[in-house]
Scaffold this motif. Structure first.
Motif, mmCIF file in Angstrom:
data_model
loop_
_atom_site.group_PDB
_atom_site.id
_atom_site.type_symbol
_atom_site.label_atom_id
_atom_site.label_comp_id
_atom_site.label_asym_id
_atom_site.label_seq_id
_atom_site.Cartn_x
_atom_site.Cartn_y
_atom_site.Cartn_z
ATOM 1 N N LEU A 33 31.913 42.298 40.462
ATOM 2 C CA LEU A 33 31.500 41.801 39.157
ATOM 3 C C LEU A 33 30.862 42.919 38.345
ATOM 4 O O LEU A 33 30.104 43.725 38.875
ATOM 5 C CB LEU A 33 30.500 40.652 39.322
ATOM 6 N N PRO A 34 31.156 42.998 37.039
ATOM 7 C CA PRO A 34 30.491 43.989 36.195
ATOM 8 C C PRO A 34 29.022 43.650 36.037
ATOM 9 O O PRO A 34 28.601 42.528 36.301
ATOM 10 C CB PRO A 34 31.241 43.873 34.862
ATOM 11 N N GLU A 35 28.248 44.624 35.609
ATOM 12 C CA GLU A 35 26.823 44.394 35.402
ATOM 13 C C GLU A 35 26.641 43.679 34.072
ATOM 14 O O GLU A 35 26.444 44.288 33.035
ATOM 15 C CB GLU A 35 26.076 45.728 35.426
ATOM 16 N N PHE A 36 26.693 42.341 34.119
ATOM 17 C CA PHE A 36 26.692 41.558 32.896
ATOM 18 C C PHE A 36 25.408 41.727 32.092
ATOM 19 O O PHE A 36 25.415 41.595 30.880
ATOM 20 C CB PHE A 36 26.899 40.074 33.229
ATOM 21 N N ASP A 37 24.301 42.040 32.786
ATOM 22 C CA ASP A 37 23.052 42.173 32.057
ATOM 23 C C ASP A 37 23.054 43.399 31.144
ATOM 24 O O ASP A 37 22.237 43.512 30.242
ATOM 25 C CB ASP A 37 21.871 42.260 33.034
ATOM 26 N N LYS A 38 24.015 44.305 31.379
ATOM 27 C CA LYS A 38 24.103 45.501 30.559
ATOM 28 C C LYS A 38 25.128 45.369 29.441
ATOM 29 O O LYS A 38 25.307 46.297 28.659
ATOM 30 C CB LYS A 38 24.431 46.715 31.434
ATOM 31 N N LEU A 39 25.836 44.244 29.405
ATOM 32 C CA LEU A 39 26.794 44.037 28.326
ATOM 33 C C LEU A 39 26.033 43.836 27.025
ATOM 34 O O LEU A 39 25.195 42.946 26.915
ATOM 35 C CB LEU A 39 27.667 42.805 28.605
ATOM 36 N N GLU A 147 31.308 33.590 27.124
ATOM 37 C CA GLU A 147 32.244 32.494 27.390
ATOM 38 C C GLU A 147 33.177 32.841 28.540
ATOM 39 O O GLU A 147 33.476 31.996 29.390
ATOM 40 C CB GLU A 147 33.047 32.187 26.124
ATOM 41 N N VAL A 148 33.636 34.089 28.578
ATOM 42 C CA VAL A 148 34.518 34.518 29.665
ATOM 43 C C VAL A 148 33.779 34.496 30.993
ATOM 44 O O VAL A 148 34.325 34.077 32.019
ATOM 45 C CB VAL A 148 35.089 35.918 29.376
ATOM 46 N N ILE A 149 32.533 34.927 30.990
ATOM 47 C CA ILE A 149 31.727 34.899 32.215
ATOM 48 C C ILE A 149 31.623 33.475 32.749
ATOM 49 O O ILE A 149 31.766 33.223 33.951
ATOM 50 C CB ILE A 149 30.321 35.468 31.945
ATOM 51 N N GLY A 150 31.376 32.514 31.841
ATOM 52 C CA GLY A 150 31.272 31.122 32.263
ATOM 53 C C GLY A 150 32.571 30.586 32.839
ATOM 54 O O GLY A 150 32.571 29.888 33.858
ATOM 55 N N LEU A 151 33.693 30.909 32.193
ATOM 56 C CA LEU A 151 34.987 30.448 32.689
ATOM 57 C C LEU A 151 35.336 31.100 34.023
ATOM 58 O O LEU A 151 35.831 30.437 34.942
ATOM 59 C CB LEU A 151 36.072 30.753 31.662
ATOM 60 N N ALA A 152 35.076 32.394 34.142
ATOM 61 C CA ALA A 152 35.365 33.085 35.394
ATOM 62 C C ALA A 152 34.566 32.475 36.544
ATOM 63 O O ALA A 152 35.079 32.316 37.664
ATOM 64 C CB ALA A 152 35.053 34.574 35.257
ATOM 65 N N SER A 153 33.319 32.122 36.272
ATOM 66 C CA SER A 153 32.493 31.478 37.282
ATOM 67 C C SER A 153 33.082 30.124 37.685
ATOM 68 O O SER A 153 33.124 29.771 38.867
ATOM 69 C CB SER A 153 31.069 31.301 36.764
ATOM 70 N N LYS A 154 33.549 29.361 36.676
ATOM 71 C CA LYS A 154 34.182 28.074 36.957
ATOM 72 C C LYS A 154 35.410 28.258 37.843
ATOM 73 O O LYS A 154 35.634 27.513 38.805
ATOM 74 C CB LYS A 154 34.594 27.411 35.646
ATOM 75 N N VAL A 173 42.662 37.916 27.979
ATOM 76 C CA VAL A 173 41.390 38.348 28.575
ATOM 77 C C VAL A 173 41.695 39.075 29.880
ATOM 78 O O VAL A 173 42.531 38.630 30.676
ATOM 79 C CB VAL A 173 40.475 37.139 28.866
ATOM 80 N N ASP A 174 41.034 40.188 30.095
ATOM 81 C CA ASP A 174 41.149 40.901 31.364
ATOM 82 C C ASP A 174 40.262 40.204 32.375
ATOM 83 O O ASP A 174 39.109 40.578 32.594
ATOM 84 C CB ASP A 174 40.727 42.360 31.177
ATOM 85 N N TRP A 175 40.799 39.165 33.003
ATOM 86 C CA TRP A 175 40.010 38.330 33.901
ATOM 87 C C TRP A 175 39.503 39.100 35.120
ATOM 88 O O TRP A 175 38.433 38.797 35.658
ATOM 89 C CB TRP A 175 40.828 37.121 34.348
ATOM 90 N N LYS A 176 40.260 40.086 35.543
ATOM 91 C CA LYS A 176 39.848 40.849 36.726
ATOM 92 C C LYS A 176 38.510 41.550 36.496
ATOM 93 O O LYS A 176 37.712 41.700 37.429
ATOM 94 C CB LYS A 176 40.920 41.875 37.075
ATOM 95 N N ARG A 177 38.270 41.958 35.272
ATOM 96 C CA ARG A 177 36.994 42.606 34.943
ATOM 97 C C ARG A 177 35.825 41.662 35.170
ATOM 98 O O ARG A 177 34.689 42.086 35.422
ATOM 99 C CB ARG A 177 37.022 43.073 33.484
ATOM 100 N N PHE A 178 36.093 40.356 35.108
ATOM 101 C CA PHE A 178 35.032 39.360 35.252
ATOM 102 C C PHE A 178 35.106 38.644 36.603
ATOM 103 O O PHE A 178 34.530 37.586 36.789
ATOM 104 C CB PHE A 178 35.118 38.350 34.110
#
Length: 289
Positions: A33-39, A147-154, A173-178
């Motif tokens: 997973l990417p470092e979402f807190d740094k996005l 939104e992508v983070i939420g969907l990827a988690s789902k 969307v590049d889903w692999k990134r998420f």
């Protein structure tokens, strides 16, 4: 039991958006997973302004006037297309790359039999026991990172063996990134036919019921041929219409540029390497086999 779609090559000579329409897929793997807190928060700006010469009633104008601010066509302004010559696709393959996953994503291109496909998926879901969920923000075509983070988690956290089809009018969307690896499918259409279909779709009177602001009678009575011959901005292809390229190129601003070679090459590479099926409306029966 996983979703399976047969892989086949579809090469419509009339489709100028994607010179290579293939059925491709990508192999599942392990993701970090990417470092979402740094996005960081990215600025969004409208794709096109109101067009005064047309009375402000092009496709983009309609969406801006009728929909909430958060639903407008927007793209990442400060994000460049990541693409190099090494990513060029010259010859398509027939490799079946369908991922071993219980999630299928259909980021449906408008006016490309998407309502029909949505109906078929709903009926198949009821018969075969898989879930079908739709993104109801029809005019929000650029998903934010959140939104992508939420969907990827789902997608990653489906209970047990539950299967899900998720559809919506949103750009690639590049889903692999998420950290997600869904099966991807879509449909395309001969571009001019799609523009004509959109032109008359907007003029269905029932769509304007109960709307406070609406075009003039002259606008409703306009025919497509006259619109083109008179140089009306509404009917200049790729100027005030949303092009199909976005749905395979992605959320970057340049993906909406019909003259961008980089956008076209990225879209071709995405179709080749990441989509299980990209069907063609003009070959609908073959696509559904």
């Amino acid at each position: 039991m996983y979703f399976r779609w047969a892989s086949r090559i579809l090469l419509p000579s009339c489709c100028i958006l994607l010179s290579l329409i293939i059925l491709a897929i990508f192999i599942s793997g392990e993701f970090e997973l990417p470092e979402f807190d740094k996005l960081r928060e990215r600025p969004f700006i409208p794709l096109l302004p109101l067009v005064d010469t047309n009375g402000g009633w092009t496709q983009v104008d309609i969406n801006r006037r009728m929909k909430a601010k958060e639903s407008r066509y927007t793209q990442h302004f400060d994000e460049e297309i990541e693409f190099s010559d090494a990513d060029l696709i010259d010859i398509p393959s027939a490799t079946n790359r369908t991922a071993s996953t219980n999630v299928l994503v259909y980021n449906r291109v408008p006016k490309c039999a998407s309502t029909l496909m949505q109906t078929l998926l709903g009926k198949l879901g009821a018969k075969n026991g898989f879930l079908v969920e739709s993104n109801r923000l029809y005019h929000k075509h650029v998903l934010s990172d959140e939104e992508v983070i939420g969907l990827a988690s789902k997608f990653r956290n489906l209970d047990g063996d539950r299967k899900l089809v998720y559809d919506g009018h949103f750009y690639y969307v590049d889903w692999k990134r998420f950290g997600a690896n869904p099966i991807l499918i879509n449909m395309v259409r001969e571009p001019i036919s799609r523009v004509i279909s959109t032109f008359y779709y907007h003029r269905i009177q029932s769509r304007w019921n109960n709307r406070k602001e609406r075009p003039s009678k002259k606008w409703f009575e306009k025919d497509f041929e006259s619109c083109v011959l008179n140089g009306d901005p509404e009917c200049q292809y790729g100027v005030y219409q949303e092009i199909q390229l976005n749905y395979f190129c992605g959320r970057e601003w340049e993906c909406g540029n019909r003259n961008s070679r980089k956008a076209l090459q990225k879209a071709k590479a995405v179709v080749e390497r990441e989509y299980s099926v990209v069907g063609v409306l003009e070959n609908l029966n073959s696509t559904l086999l």
